[in-house]
Design a protein around this motif. Structure first.
Motif, PDB file in Angstrom:
ATOM      1  N   PHE A   2      -4.783  39.468 -22.976  1.00 31.75           N
ATOM      2  CA  PHE A   2      -5.476  39.601 -21.700  1.00 31.75           C
ATOM      3  C   PHE A   2      -4.471  39.482 -20.560  1.00 31.75           C
ATOM      4  O   PHE A   2      -3.375  38.962 -20.745  1.00 31.75           O
ATOM      5  N   TRP A   3      -4.869  39.900 -19.388  1.00 38.20           N
ATOM      6  CA  TRP A   3      -4.065  39.721 -18.180  1.00 38.20           C
ATOM      7  C   TRP A   3      -4.711  38.644 -17.332  1.00 38.20           C
ATOM      8  O   TRP A   3      -5.902  38.713 -17.026  1.00 38.20           O
ATOM      9  N   LEU A   4      -3.924  37.639 -16.966  1.00 41.85           N
ATOM     10  CA  LEU A   4      -4.373  36.533 -16.123  1.00 41.85           C
ATOM     11  C   LEU A   4      -3.693  36.651 -14.769  1.00 41.85           C
ATOM     12  O   LEU A   4      -2.462  36.684 -14.687  1.00 41.85           O
ATOM     13  N   ALA A   5      -4.487  36.720 -13.718  1.00 38.53           N
ATOM     14  CA  ALA A   5      -3.962  36.761 -12.354  1.00 38.53           C
ATOM     15  C   ALA A   5      -4.296  35.437 -11.666  1.00 38.53           C
ATOM     16  O   ALA A   5      -5.439  34.993 -11.670  1.00 38.53           O
ATOM     17  N   VAL A  45      -1.822  36.713 -21.494  1.00 37.59           N
ATOM     18  CA  VAL A  45      -2.175  35.484 -22.217  1.00 37.59           C
ATOM     19  C   VAL A  45      -3.032  35.839 -23.424  1.00 37.59           C
ATOM     20  O   VAL A  45      -3.663  36.894 -23.461  1.00 37.59           O
ATOM     21  N   TRP A  46      -3.045  34.945 -24.393  1.00 35.57           N
ATOM     22  CA  TRP A  46      -4.019  35.013 -25.469  1.00 35.57           C
ATOM     23  C   TRP A  46      -5.226  34.197 -25.034  1.00 35.57           C
ATOM     24  O   TRP A  46      -5.102  33.240 -24.263  1.00 35.57           O
ATOM     25  N   GLY A  47      -6.389  34.546 -25.549  1.00 39.68           N
ATOM     26  CA  GLY A  47      -7.577  33.775 -25.222  1.00 39.68           C
ATOM     27  C   GLY A  47      -8.770  34.198 -26.052  1.00 39.68           C
ATOM     28  O   GLY A  47      -8.717  35.197 -26.777  1.00 39.68           O
ATOM     29  N   VAL A  48      -9.825  33.418 -25.942  1.00 40.24           N
ATOM     30  CA  VAL A  48     -11.056  33.695 -26.674  1.00 40.24           C
ATOM     31  C   VAL A  48     -12.249  33.614 -25.730  1.00 40.24           C
ATOM     32  O   VAL A  48     -12.240  32.879 -24.744  1.00 40.24           O
ATOM     33  N   PHE A  58     -14.268  32.311 -20.761  1.00 43.31           N
ATOM     34  CA  PHE A  58     -12.969  32.655 -21.325  1.00 43.31           C
ATOM     35  C   PHE A  58     -12.129  31.387 -21.437  1.00 43.31           C
ATOM     36  O   PHE A  58     -12.043  30.597 -20.492  1.00 43.31           O
ATOM     37  N   PHE A  59     -11.496  31.191 -22.593  1.00 34.97           N
ATOM     38  CA  PHE A  59     -10.675  30.022 -22.854  1.00 34.97           C
ATOM     39  C   PHE A  59      -9.259  30.463 -23.199  1.00 34.97           C
ATOM     40  O   PHE A  59      -9.068  31.397 -23.971  1.00 34.97           O
ATOM     41  N   PHE A  60      -8.276  29.753 -22.645  1.00 35.29           N
ATOM     42  CA  PHE A  60      -6.873  30.027 -22.940  1.00 35.29           C
ATOM     43  C   PHE A  60      -6.077  28.746 -22.730  1.00 35.29           C
ATOM     44  O   PHE A  60      -6.555  27.793 -22.122  1.00 35.29           O
ATOM     45  N   SER A  61      -4.855  28.741 -23.223  1.00 32.94           N
ATOM     46  CA  SER A  61      -3.985  27.586 -23.050  1.00 32.94           C
ATOM     47  C   SER A  61      -2.693  28.040 -22.386  1.00 32.94           C
ATOM     48  O   SER A  61      -2.231  29.160 -22.612  1.00 32.94           O
ATOM     49  N   THR A  62      -2.144  27.169 -21.575  1.00 35.21           N
ATOM     50  CA  THR A  62      -0.836  27.420 -20.968  1.00 35.21           C
ATOM     51  C   THR A  62      -0.192  26.085 -20.642  1.00 35.21           C
ATOM     52  O   THR A  62      -0.889  25.070 -20.483  1.00 35.21           O
ATOM     53  N   GLY A  63       1.121  26.074 -20.566  1.00 28.85           N
ATOM     54  CA  GLY A  63       1.838  24.848 -20.267  1.00 28.85           C
ATOM     55  C   GLY A  63       1.570  24.348 -18.859  1.00 28.85           C
ATOM     56  O   GLY A  63       1.449  25.129 -17.921  1.00 28.85           O
ATOM     57  N   ARG A  64       1.492  23.035 -18.695  1.00 27.31           N
ATOM     58  CA  ARG A  64       1.284  22.444 -17.369  1.00 27.31           C
ATOM     59  C   ARG A  64       2.382  22.848 -16.387  1.00 27.31           C
ATOM     60  O   ARG A  64       2.129  23.044 -15.219  1.00 27.31           O
ATOM     61  N   LYS A  65       3.622  22.949 -16.909  1.00 27.51           N
ATOM     62  CA  LYS A  65       4.758  23.249 -16.035  1.00 27.51           C
ATOM     63  C   LYS A  65       5.050  24.742 -15.932  1.00 27.51           C
ATOM     64  O   LYS A  65       5.943  25.146 -15.191  1.00 27.51           O
ATOM     65  N   LYS A 118      -8.594  34.233 -34.743  1.00 28.60           N
ATOM     66  CA  LYS A 118      -8.043  35.391 -34.027  1.00 28.60           C
ATOM     67  C   LYS A 118      -6.519  35.451 -34.070  1.00 28.60           C
ATOM     68  O   LYS A 118      -5.944  36.521 -34.251  1.00 28.60           O
ATOM     69  N   TYR A 119      -5.856  34.312 -33.879  1.00 29.70           N
ATOM     70  CA  TYR A 119      -4.400  34.286 -33.717  1.00 29.70           C
ATOM     71  C   TYR A 119      -3.669  33.505 -34.820  1.00 29.70           C
ATOM     72  O   TYR A 119      -2.444  33.399 -34.774  1.00 29.70           O
ATOM     73  N   LYS A 120      -4.396  32.896 -35.719  1.00 31.20           N
ATOM     74  CA  LYS A 120      -3.794  32.100 -36.798  1.00 31.20           C
ATOM     75  C   LYS A 120      -3.013  30.897 -36.262  1.00 31.20           C
ATOM     76  O   LYS A 120      -1.985  30.525 -36.794  1.00 31.20           O
ATOM     77  N   MET A 121      -3.505  30.298 -35.188  1.00 26.71           N
ATOM     78  CA  MET A 121      -2.876  29.099 -34.615  1.00 26.71           C
ATOM     79  C   MET A 121      -3.908  28.278 -33.859  1.00 26.71           C
ATOM     80  O   MET A 121      -4.925  28.792 -33.453  1.00 26.71           O
TER      81      MET A 121
END
Length: 179
Positions: A58-61, A75-78, A84-91, A140-143
């Motif tokens: 997906f594209w996250l703006a 980003v990857w997400g579900v 919509f759910f996704f993960s990203t680093g705090r920093k 979906k992503y095996k992780m």
């Protein structure tokens, strides 16, 4: 709008009791978008879930923290429970941007059958919700996104746009959540 109640009952999952968004046409002068009752009609809400579930990247703006400029990254997400759910680093730049301004837009990677989700990203802290997200990510992503030790974000849509390029003027649909 006699069709809305049928759409709501047919697209609501058995575990979700929240109201479905109201569908209408987007305001886009000059694009030949027809009225809600013209052409093939509005896209069903279930179409959004199908498109979001079939998309891998997906594209996250977001809005760049402190600089008021746009920032777009893949980003990857579900898509679960109409969010919509996704993960990203705090920093990470995305994480810093969302900490300063949670407004964001998510788009699938298919311009021919596009879904654009506008909303606010909030941290998904509920353990049961994180477990459901992890199960969907593993399938979906095996992780498991929890393995990174970084936040999982939920983007609850406030507005969603969708269209099918081949039938654009007739299929362009906007869904709004009241409130």
């Amino acid at each position: 709008m006699t069709k809305r109640p049928a759409k709501r009952s047919s697209t609501r999952s058995s575990t979700t009791t929240k109201p479905q968004p109201n569908a209408d046409r987007p305001f886009a002068p000059g694009y030949g978008i027809v009225g809600a009752e013209d052409g093939k009609g509005l896209l069903p809400w279930a179409w959004v879930a199908r498109k979001m579930n079939s998309c891998r990247t997906f594209w996250l703006a977001t809005i760049h923290a402190g600089r008021a400029r746009r920032h777009v990254m893949p980003v990857w997400g579900v898509w679960l429970d109409d969010a919509f759910f996704f993960s990203t680093g705090r920093k990470s730049r995305k994480g810093q941007n969302l900490a300063a301004n949670p407004a964001c837009t998510i788009a699938n990677d298919n311009g021919e059958e596009a879904v654009i989700v506008e909303g606010l990203a909030t941290q998904a802290d509920d353990a049961a919700e994180q477990e459901r997200v992890a199960i969907a990510y593993k399938k979906k992503y095996k992780m498991d996104p929890r393995s990174m030790g970084e936040p999982i974000f939920r983007v609850q849509p406030s507005r969603v746009f969708g269209f099918v390029e081949k039938t654009f003027p007739q299929s362009a649909t906007r869904w709004n959540y009241d409130g």
